[in-house]
Motif scaffolding. Sequence first.
Motif, PDB file in Angstrom:
ATOM      1  N   UNK A  17      33.496   8.236  -6.038  1.00 15.75           N
ATOM      2  CA  UNK A  17      33.443   7.195  -5.007  1.00 15.75           C
ATOM      3  C   UNK A  17      32.259   6.255  -5.248  1.00 15.75           C
ATOM      4  N   UNK A  18      31.142   6.796  -5.704  1.00 15.28           N
ATOM      5  CA  UNK A  18      29.994   5.949  -6.028  1.00 15.28           C
ATOM      6  C   UNK A  18      30.355   4.947  -7.121  1.00 15.28           C
ATOM      7  N   UNK A  72      37.580  -0.896   0.547  1.00 15.67           N
ATOM      8  CA  UNK A  72      37.060   0.335  -0.041  1.00 15.67           C
ATOM      9  C   UNK A  72      36.596   1.321   1.022  1.00 15.67           C
ATOM     10  N   UNK A  73      35.964   0.821   2.068  1.00 13.35           N
ATOM     11  CA  UNK A  73      35.492   1.698   3.144  1.00 13.35           C
ATOM     12  C   UNK A  73      36.659   2.450   3.777  1.00 13.35           C
ATOM     13  N   UNK A  74      37.792   1.765   3.978  1.00 18.88           N
ATOM     14  CA  UNK A  74      38.961   2.421   4.573  1.00 18.88           C
ATOM     15  C   UNK A  74      39.461   3.575   3.711  1.00 18.88           C
ATOM     16  N   UNK A  79      39.610   9.651   0.313  1.00 14.39           N
ATOM     17  CA  UNK A  79      39.358  10.008  -1.078  1.00 14.39           C
ATOM     18  C   UNK A  79      38.422  11.198  -1.179  1.00 14.39           C
ATOM     19  N   UNK A  80      37.338  11.178  -0.420  1.00 17.90           N
ATOM     20  CA  UNK A  80      36.361  12.265  -0.491  1.00 17.90           C
ATOM     21  C   UNK A  80      36.970  13.592  -0.049  1.00 17.90           C
ATOM     22  N   UNK A  81      37.642  13.589   1.097  1.00 19.52           N
ATOM     23  CA  UNK A  81      38.157  14.846   1.659  1.00 19.52           C
ATOM     24  C   UNK A  81      39.352  15.361   0.867  1.00 19.52           C
ATOM     25  N   UNK A 125      46.491   6.732  -4.767  1.00 16.95           N
ATOM     26  CA  UNK A 125      46.002   8.040  -5.207  1.00 16.95           C
ATOM     27  C   UNK A 125      45.787   8.952  -4.002  1.00 16.95           C
ATOM     28  N   UNK A 126      45.192   8.408  -2.936  1.00 15.84           N
ATOM     29  CA  UNK A 126      44.958   9.206  -1.730  1.00 15.84           C
ATOM     30  C   UNK A 126      46.277   9.707  -1.137  1.00 15.84           C
ATOM     31  N   UNK A 127      47.304   8.848  -1.110  1.00 13.80           N
ATOM     32  CA  UNK A 127      48.615   9.267  -0.616  1.00 13.80           C
ATOM     33  C   UNK A 127      49.181  10.394  -1.486  1.00 13.80           C
TER      34      UNK A 127
END
Length: 213
Positions: A17-18, A72-74, A79-81, A125-127
């Motif tokens: 994410x960074x 990106x914030x949304x 993404x992290x979890x 990717x998150x989906x």
Amino acid sequence: MIPRRPGRAALIMLGIVALLYLLELIDQLFFQTGVMSRRVTGLDTNGIQPRELDGLDGIAWSPFLHLGFGHLVMNTVPLLVLGWLCMAGGVRQFVAVTLVVLLVGGLGTWLTGQDGTTHLGASGIAFGWLLFLLVRGFFNRSAGQILVAVVLFLYWGGMLWGVLPGGQPNVSWQAHLFGVLGGVLAAWLVRRGDRTHTARYARGDDQPGRLGS
């Protein structure tokens, strides 16, 4: 259910994410960003451009690009979890699952996206990760994984409306839909691989010092 080395998994996801934030910062500082159209500029021009050969390599680059920090914030918390939970099977499995989602989601978007658009962002990717986590427990018949899936569905199930056409303007429902399909395929492939490995081990093919004929 959770990564065996949760600290390492968290560091990997924080690093990924960074990197996304670093790329967006570079884009904001040195290039002009635009909206979802042919007029996008800067790094965003490397997104997926449906049915254009020049846009085919966007399959690889689009998850790393976003239309501003708000976009990106949304995506950051999912993404992290979800990425962290996907590491329960190890880093190698995480990479394999991500590649399947990336390829299926990207190719599907390239084939079916609207002409004259550029598709960016890591939400596909998150989906894909979400669906992988939702269905893997049923493929594996794991009560623990099914429990995790239920919790995830209750919290993030509303995301799945994003696979429907026209739900939100300037949002790539194609990336969401094919990311979802990629996640289901990845879960099936992981289960098939586990069954193959179990069968080989039962035959003794994977036992040290034994050669298969």
